[in-house]
Motif scaffolding. Sequence first.
Motif, PDB file in Angstrom:
ATOM      1  N   ALA A 257       0.863  -1.192   0.000  1.00 37.67           N
ATOM      2  CA  ALA A 257       0.000   0.000   0.000  1.00 37.67           C
ATOM      3  C   ALA A 257       0.885   1.223   0.000  1.00 37.67           C
ATOM      4  CB  ALA A 257      -0.924   0.000   1.200  1.00 37.67           C
ATOM      5  N   SER A 258       0.541   2.203  -0.827  1.00 37.24           N
ATOM      6  CA  SER A 258       1.290   3.459  -0.865  1.00 37.24           C
ATOM      7  C   SER A 258       0.322   4.610  -0.665  1.00 37.24           C
ATOM      8  CB  SER A 258       2.026   3.612  -2.198  1.00 37.24           C
ATOM      9  OG  SER A 258       1.107   3.627  -3.271  1.00 37.24           O
ATOM     10  N   ARG A 270      -6.727  16.179   0.649  1.00 40.63           N
ATOM     11  CA  ARG A 270      -7.081  14.944  -0.056  1.00 40.63           C
ATOM     12  C   ARG A 270      -5.923  13.966   0.012  1.00 40.63           C
ATOM     13  NH1 ARG A 270     -12.200  13.358  -1.288  1.00 40.63           N
ATOM     14  NH2 ARG A 270     -12.224  11.859  -3.003  1.00 40.63           N
ATOM     15  N   VAL A 271      -6.227  12.729   0.334  1.00 42.41           N
ATOM     16  CA  VAL A 271      -5.206  11.684   0.412  1.00 42.41           C
ATOM     17  C   VAL A 271      -5.594  10.555  -0.539  1.00 42.41           C
ATOM     18  CG1 VAL A 271      -4.252   9.868   1.878  1.00 42.41           C
ATOM     19  CG2 VAL A 271      -4.409  12.182   2.734  1.00 42.41           C
ATOM     20  N   ASN A 272      -4.620  10.041  -1.272  1.00 39.17           N
ATOM     21  CA  ASN A 272      -4.838   8.922  -2.200  1.00 39.17           C
ATOM     22  C   ASN A 272      -4.046   7.716  -1.725  1.00 39.17           C
ATOM     23  OD1 ASN A 272      -6.348  10.624  -3.943  1.00 39.17           O
ATOM     24  ND2 ASN A 272      -4.438  11.399  -4.818  1.00 39.17           N
ATOM     25  N   LEU A 273      -4.736   6.604  -1.512  1.00 42.41           N
ATOM     26  CA  LEU A 273      -4.094   5.345  -1.161  1.00 42.41           C
ATOM     27  C   LEU A 273      -4.138   4.421  -2.377  1.00 42.41           C
ATOM     28  CD1 LEU A 273      -5.513   4.628   2.409  1.00 42.41           C
ATOM     29  CD2 LEU A 273      -3.377   5.738   1.808  1.00 42.41           C
ATOM     30  N   THR A 274      -3.024   3.797  -2.692  1.00 38.17           N
ATOM     31  CA  THR A 274      -2.937   2.895  -3.844  1.00 38.17           C
ATOM     32  C   THR A 274      -2.455   1.529  -3.381  1.00 38.17           C
ATOM     33  OG1 THR A 274      -2.419   4.767  -5.296  1.00 38.17           O
ATOM     34  CG2 THR A 274      -1.960   2.559  -6.144  1.00 38.17           C
ATOM     35  N   CYS A 275      -3.163   0.493  -3.790  1.00 40.87           N
ATOM     36  CA  CYS A 275      -2.792  -0.891  -3.456  1.00 40.87           C
ATOM     37  C   CYS A 275      -2.276  -1.576  -4.730  1.00 40.87           C
ATOM     38  CB  CYS A 275      -3.997  -1.648  -2.906  1.00 40.87           C
ATOM     39  SG  CYS A 275      -3.586  -3.290  -2.245  1.00 40.87           S
ATOM     40  N   CYS A 317      -4.463  -2.891   2.883  1.00 40.10           N
ATOM     41  CA  CYS A 317      -5.340  -3.453   1.855  1.00 40.10           C
ATOM     42  C   CYS A 317      -5.109  -4.957   1.734  1.00 40.10           C
ATOM     43  CB  CYS A 317      -5.120  -2.782   0.493  1.00 40.10           C
ATOM     44  SG  CYS A 317      -3.514  -3.142  -0.265  1.00 40.10           S
ATOM     45  N   VAL A 318      -6.127  -5.646   1.199  1.00 34.29           N
ATOM     46  CA  VAL A 318      -6.055  -7.092   0.953  1.00 34.29           C
ATOM     47  C   VAL A 318      -6.326  -7.316  -0.536  1.00 34.29           C
ATOM     48  CG1 VAL A 318      -7.030  -9.357   1.461  1.00 34.29           C
ATOM     49  CG2 VAL A 318      -6.809  -7.657   3.290  1.00 34.29           C
ATOM     50  N   ALA A 319      -5.375  -7.974  -1.212  1.00 34.04           N
ATOM     51  CA  ALA A 319      -5.529  -8.298  -2.648  1.00 34.04           C
ATOM     52  C   ALA A 319      -5.960  -9.751  -2.769  1.00 34.04           C
ATOM     53  CB  ALA A 319      -4.216  -8.073  -3.396  1.00 34.04           C
ATOM     54  N   SER A 320      -6.989 -10.008  -3.591  1.00 40.59           N
ATOM     55  CA  SER A 320      -7.551 -11.360  -3.724  1.00 40.59           C
ATOM     56  C   SER A 320      -7.696 -11.730  -5.181  1.00 40.59           C
ATOM     57  CB  SER A 320      -8.933 -11.449  -3.053  1.00 40.59           C
ATOM     58  OG  SER A 320      -8.884 -11.056  -1.708  1.00 40.59           O
ATOM     59  N   ASN A 321      -7.414 -12.992  -5.473  1.00 40.42           N
ATOM     60  CA  ASN A 321      -7.857 -13.602  -6.730  1.00 40.42           C
ATOM     61  C   ASN A 321      -8.403 -14.981  -6.397  1.00 40.42           C
ATOM     62  OD1 ASN A 321      -5.657 -15.293  -6.440  1.00 40.42           O
ATOM     63  ND2 ASN A 321      -4.692 -14.747  -8.371  1.00 40.42           N
ATOM     64  N   GLN A 322      -8.760 -15.778  -7.382  1.00 36.93           N
ATOM     65  CA  GLN A 322      -9.443 -17.042  -7.103  1.00 36.93           C
ATOM     66  C   GLN A 322      -8.540 -18.078  -6.442  1.00 36.93           C
ATOM     67  OE1 GLN A 322     -10.310 -17.145 -11.289  1.00 36.93           O
ATOM     68  NE2 GLN A 322      -9.345 -19.128 -11.508  1.00 36.93           N
TER      69      GLN A 322
END
Length: 1208
Positions: A257-258, A270-275, A317-322
């Motif tokens: 996460a950045s 304003r703050v932007n979070l990028t995963c 953040c949590v990144a998911s795929n199958q």
Amino acid sequence: MADQSVRMVTAIVLHSVFFLSGASADCGSDLFITAPKEMEALTGSCLQIPCNFSIKSGEKINSATTTFGVWMIKSSDFFNNPNNVVFNSSGTVSTYPMSFTGDLSEKICTTLFSNLKTKYTHRFFFRVENRPFLATADCDYLEITVKDSPPKPRIEISGDVKEKESVSISCSASTPCPHSPPQLTWNLQPDSHHMMEENTDRTFTTRIQKNITLSHEHDGFIISCSARYPVNEGKDVKTSEERKTLSVSYAPKNTSASISPSCWVSAGSRVNLTCSSRAKPPVSRFTWFKTSRDAPIKVSEGDFYSFNVTDGGVYYCVASNQLGDQTSSEVHLTIEDSPPKPRIEISGDVKEKDSVSISCSASTPCPHSPPQLTWNLQPDSHHMMEENTDRTFTTRIQKNITLSHEQDGFIITCSARYPVNEGKDVKTSEERKTLSVSYAPKNTSVSISPSGRVSAGSRVNLTCSSRAKPPVSRFTWFKTSRDAPIKVSEGDFYSFNVTDGGVYYCVATNQLGDQTSSEIHLTIEDSPPKPRIEISGDVKEKESVSISCSASTPCPHSPPQLTWNLQPDSHHMMEENTDRTFTTKIQKSITLSHEHDGFIINCSARYPVNEGKDVKTSEERKTLSVSYAPKNTSVSISPSGRVPAGSRVNLTCSSRAKPPVSRFTWFKTSRDAPNKVSEGDFYSFNVTDGGVYYCVATNQLGNQTSSEIHLTVEDSPPKPRIEISGDVKEKESVSISCSASTPCSHSPPQLTWNLQPASHLMMEENTDRTFTTTIQKSITLSHEHDGFIITCSARYPVNEGKDVKTSEERKTLSVSYAPKNTSVSISPSGRVSAGSRVNLTCSSRAKPPVSRFTWFKTSRDAPIKVSEGDFYSFNVTDGGVYYCVATNQLGDQTSSEIHLTIEDSPPKPRIEISGDVKEKESVSISCSASTPCPHSPPQLTWNLQPDSHHMMEENTDRTFTTRIQKSITLSHEHDGFIISCSARYPVNEGKDVKTSEERKTLSVSYAPKNTSVSISPSGRVSAGSRVNLTCSSRAKPPVSNFTWFKTSRDAPNKVSEGDFYSLNVTDGGVYYCVATNQLGDQTSSEIHLTIEGGVNYPLLGAVLGGIIGIIVLIGLVVFVWRLKSPHPTAHQSQNQPVGETVTTEEEGVHYGEINFSRLRSGPSSVSEQDGGQQEDTLYAQVKVSKAADNVTRTADVPEDLYAQVKRK
């Protein structure tokens, strides 16, 4: 029997596909062989032919005499073609190096074919000689193909190609010569064990194999396998190779996460979070969480999360795929009490010679005490305070400048000094922006290598260099001549063999202009004169011209040799000139066509020198320019297809001619003669009716007529037309109009669009005296307009205004803009340890996309450029302030600064889990810590095991790591367990300790648990009422399918799907549900549904159905019997009880009565009033025994039914 026949037919078909078979009943041969039908082999190697033979029934082999085998080629006709025999085991013929390795007396004809050559490629026939039996297998032949190159090996992968799965990978190669098999090598294992396998057709295959457990690092790995075939008795080798790329699926990796802006931010900003994460298949879902005391709170989904800051917090953040998911490290958001940075803006086209307006503005929350702005563009700038649309205020300074290429890269610095504490103190913020000025090529120059004079025929390299922004897109080389410069090449480098001297220069071009270099002179030392090409005659099609090439001949005893591309062997003529010098000439006459236009005549003169020992050459070229009448004349229409009446149609006529077409004429066909309707290559008009059109193209040499084009009119109004005038890029003003053809000016169309609700309509008279209705609006574009769809509708009144016909047009705005939202993210965030790896990422939105990202590190004197590209990775040695600049051809934007701070604290330990993280699987969990001082390693403790055994390992880079490890078998109860590991580093010779800690949450997948069913309303229910059944279960991943079943005697019946099942009750029963996800399923306990105060309809229906069926059956039997039997006598009637009543004391007995009337002979029908007709009554008795209650049965069903027939 039928099944056996099918199997026999299948076997015969398969046998005929893979083998020769002589068992066909249509073949008249006495001999049959079984062998492969086609075989391939390699030159220099051998071929083993598996072969068996059989003979026709009635024939037999004489065991007393020797059996010889014969191989023939091309034809099976032995007697007429004895020369076709290439091998006979008797020794009489051995044209081909063959030998039988099989025992012919046992009918085995396996043959070894050695030292193969390509000429041995033939169709082969087998023959047996065992006197008196002599026969050839006429119907069975073998095709042998001998090739110079070996077949490629075959790579196969068996198993599920995803991480943590075990797959078997094999490489196999055809082995036509099993005595000398190929050697297989691959990049999976240096020395693999070779296996030779016999195939079903008795040929052989060599194989190597390896089992591996896949990881995400295998994805993209290229498996390379080579097969080396020994040939020429092992003296040489022929090699073939095959490659296959592994495509491995894996769960998310490197999830991070950045934050932008990073570190400290102001409240309300304003703050932007990028995963970001790496996965295959790609990440299907990003989920954002904010930590809290009780449990993490889900706050958003998507890889980008933007919000206004109200308070600080910790996010991840949590990144998911199958295949799984991965949690990022945490990012900490802290609110700071510092003033906002000023904003530097540049309006205008940032390129040389253009005037731009540059401003620096600062938010002014307190207009009575505004900030003081200073910058390096102008010492004392005039301050302006402006009220914004939201009634807030902004302080601004501004300056207009005309740009030059020297200002490219200039850094504009602007500071805002905010008075605080009633003016006693000041807080300062600063912003920087780098000017990126586009300019045409500068300092264009040419260099030559080698320099000075050069010899004829030597190689010369010319290089063109220039400075430009955007970079030079094209370099063009020219050579000067008497008439005009000749273009000779393109590119910054031009290399050629010198034939003559000359003057060269280059032109550097980009989209803003071009610049010509100074000239460079190329001088040839001692070179022959060029030949001369001349054309006599009228150079136009169908004319005959004479073309000659002549060369000065100073030495007529040793004239030059002329060659050209018009005729290979031309006759040379030597002519004496008027000045008594000589000329050598070759000549050819040709009749020209338009295809000769542009043909380049090339003529070379080769002069013998040094008494004929050497030659010097010169060359001349001339391009034919042939005039011709129009060719390829064609017509195109826009729009194509059917067009609405009143709409605008454009016809275009194109033709190829030299000189160019001087006149295009348009015609429309009619019954009498074509009507001329227009002139010019373009004909535009409003359609009133259909028709057929064509054009005629004319120049001074002739004309040509195009094919016809058919125009068909449809009954619908024409579409309006949307036009945009101006440069479609941000900050530019454009005029947008929507216009509609107006065939009836007294009843014009009504135009509406989504740019302005009530637009003013204008009707204009066109040059052809038709009318157009138009609406128009001018707007100043911004990047937010990009992608906006303009929609315009035209409503035409018809039938004297009673009805309306509507047409619509859409157009999407594509607005170019300089980079926006340029931001920097750092990973890992926060403080970092000296020597650790840091990744900086620069992101920006632009159209056209960002062409260059540039990284800078601030210093006292000036920013230092440290890298280029959107990603910058380096090992930290010291702290510093970094920022990036995003650039495209419309401008650039500087990101906010990111501060990198080195911390004096130990590195965190690392928790790793190897294995499939799901229930019942065994995984190995380890915690490891970097060990810079192996003599004083860190002490590791965790909550998995109190006293864990420490292991110190040496890494590949000769550093050390301390590790503890534990293997556990997972259950669903482990899901959500937080593994906590601490590393305690002794410092100051063991007197003190510094501690770091890491945590990791187990996410365990498991099949459904606690599956249960609930019913509403509960208890007994009335027949016909509504009942709701609900199925609940706990699973990870969540339950994908709920299935409902109702039990029955034979098997449960599936009645519904979904966690909720609602039904109207008609009968009782037993229900249950099954919860399923991709890891398994679980069945709930049963629930009993009981009906109160109602008839048991299933039981009643079954009983009545049984009674009726039995009665009908009995009736049919008795009816047939009575037809065939004689009438009963009086005595019989007396013996039969009349009116006997059937009684029973058993409960649940039902009676059915059937009346039969006797048949009377003759055509009359049966009379029910006939006193002599005796009536028969039959009873069917059904006994019902009630079964014991059983929850597995669907209803109470009679267990014993019988029928009793009695006669009255």
